[in-house]
Design a protein around this motif. Structure first.
Motif, PDB file in Angstrom:
ATOM      1  N   ARG A 161       0.727  -1.198  -0.034  1.00 22.56           N
ATOM      2  CA  ARG A 161      -0.169  -0.056  -0.004  1.00 22.56           C
ATOM      3  C   ARG A 161       0.793   1.423   0.047  1.00 22.56           C
ATOM      4  N   ASP A 162       0.208   2.400  -0.351  1.00 29.92           N
ATOM      5  CA  ASP A 162       1.054   3.851  -0.461  1.00 29.92           C
ATOM      6  C   ASP A 162       1.775   3.735   0.773  1.00 29.92           C
ATOM      7  N   GLY A 163       3.036   4.036   0.471  1.00 26.92           N
ATOM      8  CA  GLY A 163       4.065   4.400   1.375  1.00 26.92           C
ATOM      9  C   GLY A 163       4.680   3.216   2.160  1.00 26.92           C
ATOM     10  N   GLU A 164       4.483   2.181   1.772  1.00 22.09           N
ATOM     11  CA  GLU A 164       4.974   0.731   2.211  1.00 22.09           C
ATOM     12  C   GLU A 164       6.060   0.369   1.428  1.00 22.09           C
ATOM     13  N   ARG A 165       7.044  -0.427   2.165  1.00 24.88           N
ATOM     14  CA  ARG A 165       8.101  -0.937   1.599  1.00 24.88           C
ATOM     15  C   ARG A 165       8.266  -2.497   1.988  1.00 24.88           C
ATOM     16  N   HIS A 166       8.277  -3.286   1.119  1.00 23.18           N
ATOM     17  CA  HIS A 166       8.735  -4.754   1.361  1.00 23.18           C
ATOM     18  C   HIS A 166       9.963  -5.153   0.590  1.00 23.18           C
ATOM     19  N   LEU A 167      10.410  -6.103   0.892  1.00 19.99           N
ATOM     20  CA  LEU A 167      11.535  -6.716   0.312  1.00 19.99           C
ATOM     21  C   LEU A 167      11.524  -8.132   0.154  1.00 19.99           C
ATOM     22  N   VAL A 168      11.929  -8.828  -0.940  1.00 13.29           N
ATOM     23  CA  VAL A 168      12.151 -10.190  -1.424  1.00 13.29           C
ATOM     24  C   VAL A 168      13.528 -10.454  -1.611  1.00 13.29           C
ATOM     25  N   ALA A 169      13.946 -11.553  -1.429  1.00 13.76           N
ATOM     26  CA  ALA A 169      15.398 -11.812  -1.665  1.00 13.76           C
ATOM     27  C   ALA A 169      15.515 -13.468  -2.003  1.00 13.76           C
ATOM     28  N   VAL A 170      16.373 -13.797  -2.927  1.00 17.07           N
ATOM     29  CA  VAL A 170      16.774 -15.208  -2.954  1.00 17.07           C
ATOM     30  C   VAL A 170      18.203 -15.429  -2.409  1.00 17.07           C
ATOM     31  N   ILE A 171      18.627 -16.126  -1.373  1.00 17.29           N
ATOM     32  CA  ILE A 171      19.753 -16.430  -0.889  1.00 17.29           C
ATOM     33  C   ILE A 171      20.244 -17.662  -1.445  1.00 17.29           C
ATOM     34  N   ALA A 172      21.587 -17.998  -2.083  1.00 14.21           N
ATOM     35  CA  ALA A 172      21.799 -19.154  -2.652  1.00 14.21           C
ATOM     36  C   ALA A 172      23.389 -19.600  -2.231  1.00 14.21           C
ATOM     37  N   THR A 173      23.567 -20.770  -1.971  1.00 12.87           N
ATOM     38  CA  THR A 173      25.076 -21.243  -1.862  1.00 12.87           C
ATOM     39  C   THR A 173      25.152 -22.479  -2.693  1.00 12.87           C
ATOM     40  N   SER A 174      26.356 -22.828  -2.984  1.00 13.76           N
ATOM     41  CA  SER A 174      26.470 -24.209  -3.763  1.00 13.76           C
ATOM     42  C   SER A 174      27.590 -25.025  -2.783  1.00 13.76           C
ATOM     43  N   HIS A 175      27.065 -26.029  -2.297  1.00 14.84           N
ATOM     44  CA  HIS A 175      27.987 -26.992  -1.601  1.00 14.84           C
ATOM     45  C   HIS A 175      28.595 -26.381  -0.303  1.00 14.84           C
ATOM     46  N   ALA A 176      27.827 -25.409   0.412  1.00 16.07           N
ATOM     47  CA  ALA A 176      28.492 -24.770   1.439  1.00 16.07           C
ATOM     48  C   ALA A 176      27.025 -24.489   2.219  1.00 16.07           C
ATOM     49  N   PRO A 177      27.242 -24.107   3.680  1.00 15.65           N
ATOM     50  CA  PRO A 177      26.427 -23.687   4.440  1.00 15.65           C
ATOM     51  C   PRO A 177      25.688 -22.548   3.890  1.00 15.65           C
ATOM     52  N   LEU A 178      24.272 -22.318   4.319  1.00 12.84           N
ATOM     53  CA  LEU A 178      23.736 -21.454   3.674  1.00 12.84           C
ATOM     54  C   LEU A 178      23.216 -20.424   4.945  1.00 12.84           C
ATOM     55  N   VAL A 179      23.821 -19.219   4.849  1.00 12.81           N
ATOM     56  CA  VAL A 179      23.796 -18.062   5.715  1.00 12.81           C
ATOM     57  C   VAL A 179      22.525 -17.214   5.351  1.00 12.81           C
ATOM     58  N   LEU A 180      21.712 -16.998   6.267  1.00 12.57           N
ATOM     59  CA  LEU A 180      20.490 -16.093   6.064  1.00 12.57           C
ATOM     60  C   LEU A 180      20.642 -14.653   6.571  1.00 12.57           C
ATOM     61  N   PRO A 181      21.230 -13.618   5.963  1.00 14.96           N
ATOM     62  CA  PRO A 181      21.366 -12.378   6.596  1.00 14.96           C
ATOM     63  C   PRO A 181      20.192 -11.848   6.879  1.00 14.96           C
ATOM     64  N   PRO A 182      20.040 -10.945   7.936  1.00 14.99           N
ATOM     65  CA  PRO A 182      18.949 -10.106   8.178  1.00 14.99           C
ATOM     66  C   PRO A 182      18.144  -9.391   6.993  1.00 14.99           C
ATOM     67  N   ILE A 183      17.292  -9.103   6.846  1.00 15.63           N
ATOM     68  CA  ILE A 183      16.419  -8.360   5.834  1.00 15.63           C
ATOM     69  C   ILE A 183      17.000  -7.018   5.805  1.00 15.63           C
ATOM     70  N   ALA A 184      17.186  -6.321   6.800  1.00 15.87           N
ATOM     71  CA  ALA A 184      17.436  -4.952   6.700  1.00 15.87           C
ATOM     72  C   ALA A 184      18.779  -4.721   5.888  1.00 15.87           C
ATOM     73  N   ASP A 185      19.608  -5.832   6.286  1.00  9.97           N
ATOM     74  CA  ASP A 185      21.096  -5.916   5.670  1.00  9.97           C
ATOM     75  C   ASP A 185      20.896  -6.280   4.049  1.00  9.97           C
ATOM     76  N   ILE A 186      20.067  -6.894   3.632  1.00 10.42           N
ATOM     77  CA  ILE A 186      19.883  -7.132   2.259  1.00 10.42           C
ATOM     78  C   ILE A 186      19.423  -5.955   1.512  1.00 10.42           C
ATOM     79  N   ASP A 187      18.531  -5.199   2.407  1.00 11.54           N
ATOM     80  CA  ASP A 187      17.894  -3.995   1.705  1.00 11.54           C
ATOM     81  C   ASP A 187      18.886  -2.903   1.705  1.00 11.54           C
ATOM     82  N   ARG A 188      19.933  -2.835   2.662  1.00  8.55           N
ATOM     83  CA  ARG A 188      20.775  -1.657   2.597  1.00  8.55           C
ATOM     84  C   ARG A 188      21.777  -2.183   1.260  1.00  8.55           C
ATOM     85  N   ARG A 189      21.990  -3.435   1.167  1.00  6.34           N
ATOM     86  CA  ARG A 189      23.110  -3.678   0.213  1.00  6.34           C
ATOM     87  C   ARG A 189      22.490  -3.415  -1.383  1.00  6.34           C
TER      88      ARG A 189
END
Length: 606
Positions: A191-219
């Motif tokens: 809705r007007d004025g709102e912000r949402h974020l969607v992200a896909v995090i992927a790794t290959s043959h390694a542990p999957l680190v799931l960073p905070p949403i706020a960090d992804i947005d800043r990046r």
């Protein structure tokens, strides 16, 4: 919105068809490249690197098996799409019956460069009203090698696919796409004025680190700033600045940062003719394309990329003990060509993996590599001792081989004494002589190289020129013209009058409007070859016909610039339909070469 494109997307989206190639934009992080369709679908993303199998492959395999990530309005909409200025981040402004929303798509980087994982982020900002959005993540089937399966973890669902792990992160709740392992989906009304974020995090043959949403947005903002900082340090010719900037950014996408290799393109299997069988895999480093890309990067002052790419190229050739046409991005040999059991884009089959050119003899690569080394030295750089020895050995090898038939620059099945191949061998000898005179190659064989250079030039003038055509021809005994010969102009092949005549002959016979076919009769097999049009501009400019070059460059840019400045390998002669793989290094570096040849010359008046 400057440089934007507006499209209408109906209630049924593509109605079962494939998105036109010219409706894709490219995102990248220095390791992988994702293709974003105008309807909000990521239809192509190879992980972990751009030459690996696709995690999202709907571009070639369709749905549901091909896999994609879709972030788009739930109903009919129109979209205005553009690159965020001076970046490889894409912005969609969706307009629906109930409101408008801005979606910003980025393959994120970190503070110090590439992240250790892959991070595809989409920021959703409502502009007015409210917009119901749908999100669906469905990985590919990995062409029959593996299927995805879902693991429900305390941090949310994680999808496993043939050694990959992918997680969908968002500011709203997600759920399984169906009661199986096919994927993850969600809906949200922004809705007007709102912000949402969607992200896909992927790794290959390694542990999957799931960073905070706020960090992804800043990046996302940091990624935009990083692209702009990189581009601001480049030297871009004034009147053609925007086109050169987009081509520089496209080349940067194709530079595989882990090694310095430069991929010829980010895709495989896109056809040179719709429904045809020339659907090649270009996700490897051709010596020709890499050398020409290094030349283009040097022109715009991208010295870090120039050093990395040339060092990788020299070390890879030395590692294998001989110069091949192409290599894998990790420096190994490119795989043998095989066929993938996929439907193909618009039914164009077979979809090819690997490339048959890996085992071809192409004499032009000697000229490409020696000419690039000479340009680096003339720009004030210094060759290391190992590279000097390698260049001398390659020059000797070229001197031994130049009289052999080869497959030519166009990698044709028929081996011939192609005129351009001989011209490139001439350039190899000429640059070796220059490097010896500058102390950058052992001068012990300089006299031999000089003699061979002169012998090659005599052969070309005797056998490669046609008085009847008033042009150099593709090979002796033929009257067919060949646009690859235009590349000899940038190598300063000495017969300038004959080169001018060849430009005019090629212009007259191979042109389709402002674009060019590769050689005579190519119109029966494929579309026009984008790079050739820029080579002709560069040739006219270097030979002093600058007014002709300026006018032609303006018309070529007008014909090719409609997809946000992103260029494919080929185009249909009668419209904006793109053909072949995208983004194509050869097309973008040719644009930079043409603009650089004109320098600060003003653009022609409209």
């Amino acid at each position: 919105m400057t440089g934007a494109q507006t499209l209408a997307i109906g209630a049924h989206g593509r109605d079962g068809g494939d998105m036109p190639i010219e409706h894709y934009a490219a995102l990248g992080d220095g390791r992988s490249v994702a293709l974003l369709a105008a309807d909000g679908a990521i239809d192509w993303w190879c992980l972990p690197g751009m030459a690996d199998m696709p995690a999202f492959g709907a571009l070639l395999a369709g749905e549901p098996g091909g896999g994609c990530l879709t972030v788009a309005p739930s109903g009919p909409f129109s979209v205005i799409r553009r690159y965020v200025p001076d970046s490889n981040v894409v912005e969609h402004v969706y307009e629906t019956a109930g409101g408008r929303l801005r979606a910003t798509f980025a393959l994120n980087g970190g503070i110090a460069g590439r992240l250790p994982w892959s991070e595809l982020a989409i920021r959703l900002d409502a502009i007015e009203g409210e917009v119901p959005m749908r999100v669906e993540l469905r990985p590919a089937l990995r062409v029959g090698r593996a299927t995805s399966w879902r693991e429900d973890t305390p941090s949310g669902p994680v999808l496993h696919l043939d050694g990959l792990m992918l997680a969908l992160r968002s500011t709203f709740a997600t759920r399984p796409a169906r009661d199986d392992d096919a994927g993850v989906s969600a809906t949200v009304t922004v809705r007007d004025g709102e912000r949402h974020l969607v992200a896909v995090i992927a790794t290959s043959h390694a542990p999957l680190v799931l960073p905070p949403i706020a960090d992804i947005d800043r990046r996302i903002d940091r990624t935009i700033a990083a692209w702009r900082e990189w581009l601001a340090a480049r030297s871009l010719p004034g009147p053609w600045r925007d086109a050169v900037a987009r081509s520089a950014l496209a080349l940067k996408l194709l530079l595989y940062a882990p090694t310095g290799a430069i991929a010829a393109a980010a895709t495989n299997g896109l056809p040179e003719r719709i429904g045809g069988d020339r659907n090649y895999d270009y996700r490897y480093a051709w010596v020709r394309d890499a050398a020409l890309s290094i030349n283009a990067l040097l022109r715009i002052g991208a010295y870090e990329e120039t050093q990395a790419a040339f060092a990788w190229l020299a070390q890879t050739v030395a590692r294998h003990g001989e110069i091949r046409t192409m290599y894998g991005l990790e420096g190994d040999l490119a795989p043998e060509q095989t066929e993938l059991d996929l439907p193909g884009w618009r039914g164009s089959r077979p979809v090819l993996h690997g490339n048959r050119a890996r085992s071809q003899l192409q004499l032009g690569v000697y000229g490409d590599l020696l000419n690039t080394a000479s340009l680096l030295v003339e720009a004030g750089h210094v060759m290391d001792l190992g590279t000097r020895r390698l260049l001398a050995e390659l020059t000797d090898r070229c001197a031994d081989l130049w009289m052999s038939p080869d497959s030519g620059l166009w990698e044709l099945a028929e081996q011939q004494h192609y005129t351009y191949s001989k011209m490139a061998c001439w350039a190899a000898m000429d640059r070796a002589v220059r490097l010896a005179e500058l102390g950058q190659i052992d001068p012990g064989r300089k006299a031999r190289w000089s003699r061979v250079r002169d012998a090659i030039a005599a052969w070309v003038e005797r056998h490669g020129w046609s008085e009847a055509r008033q042009s150099y021809v593709i090979h002796p005994g033929s009257d067919r013209l060949d646009a690859s010969i235009l590349l000899a102009i940038r190598m300063d092949y000495p017969s300038h009058d004959r080169m001018r005549a060849t430009c005019r002959a090629i212009d007259a016979e191979l042109s389709a409007g402002p674009l060019l076919y590769r050689y005579s009769d190519a119109a029966q097999e494929e579309g026009t070859f984008v790079a050739c049009a820029f080579w002709l501009v560069q040739g006219y400019a270097l030979l002093g016909e600058r007014d002709t070059a300026r006018r032609r460059l303006a018309t070529v840019l007008d014909a090719t610039g409609h997809n946000l400045g992103l260029l494919s390998e080929e185009m249909a002669p009668d419209g904006p339909t793109m053909l072949g793989n995208i983004p194509q290094a050869l097309s973008h570096l040719a644009l930079i070469g043409a603009a650089h040849a004109l320098g600060a010359d003003p653009a022609p008046a409209p």
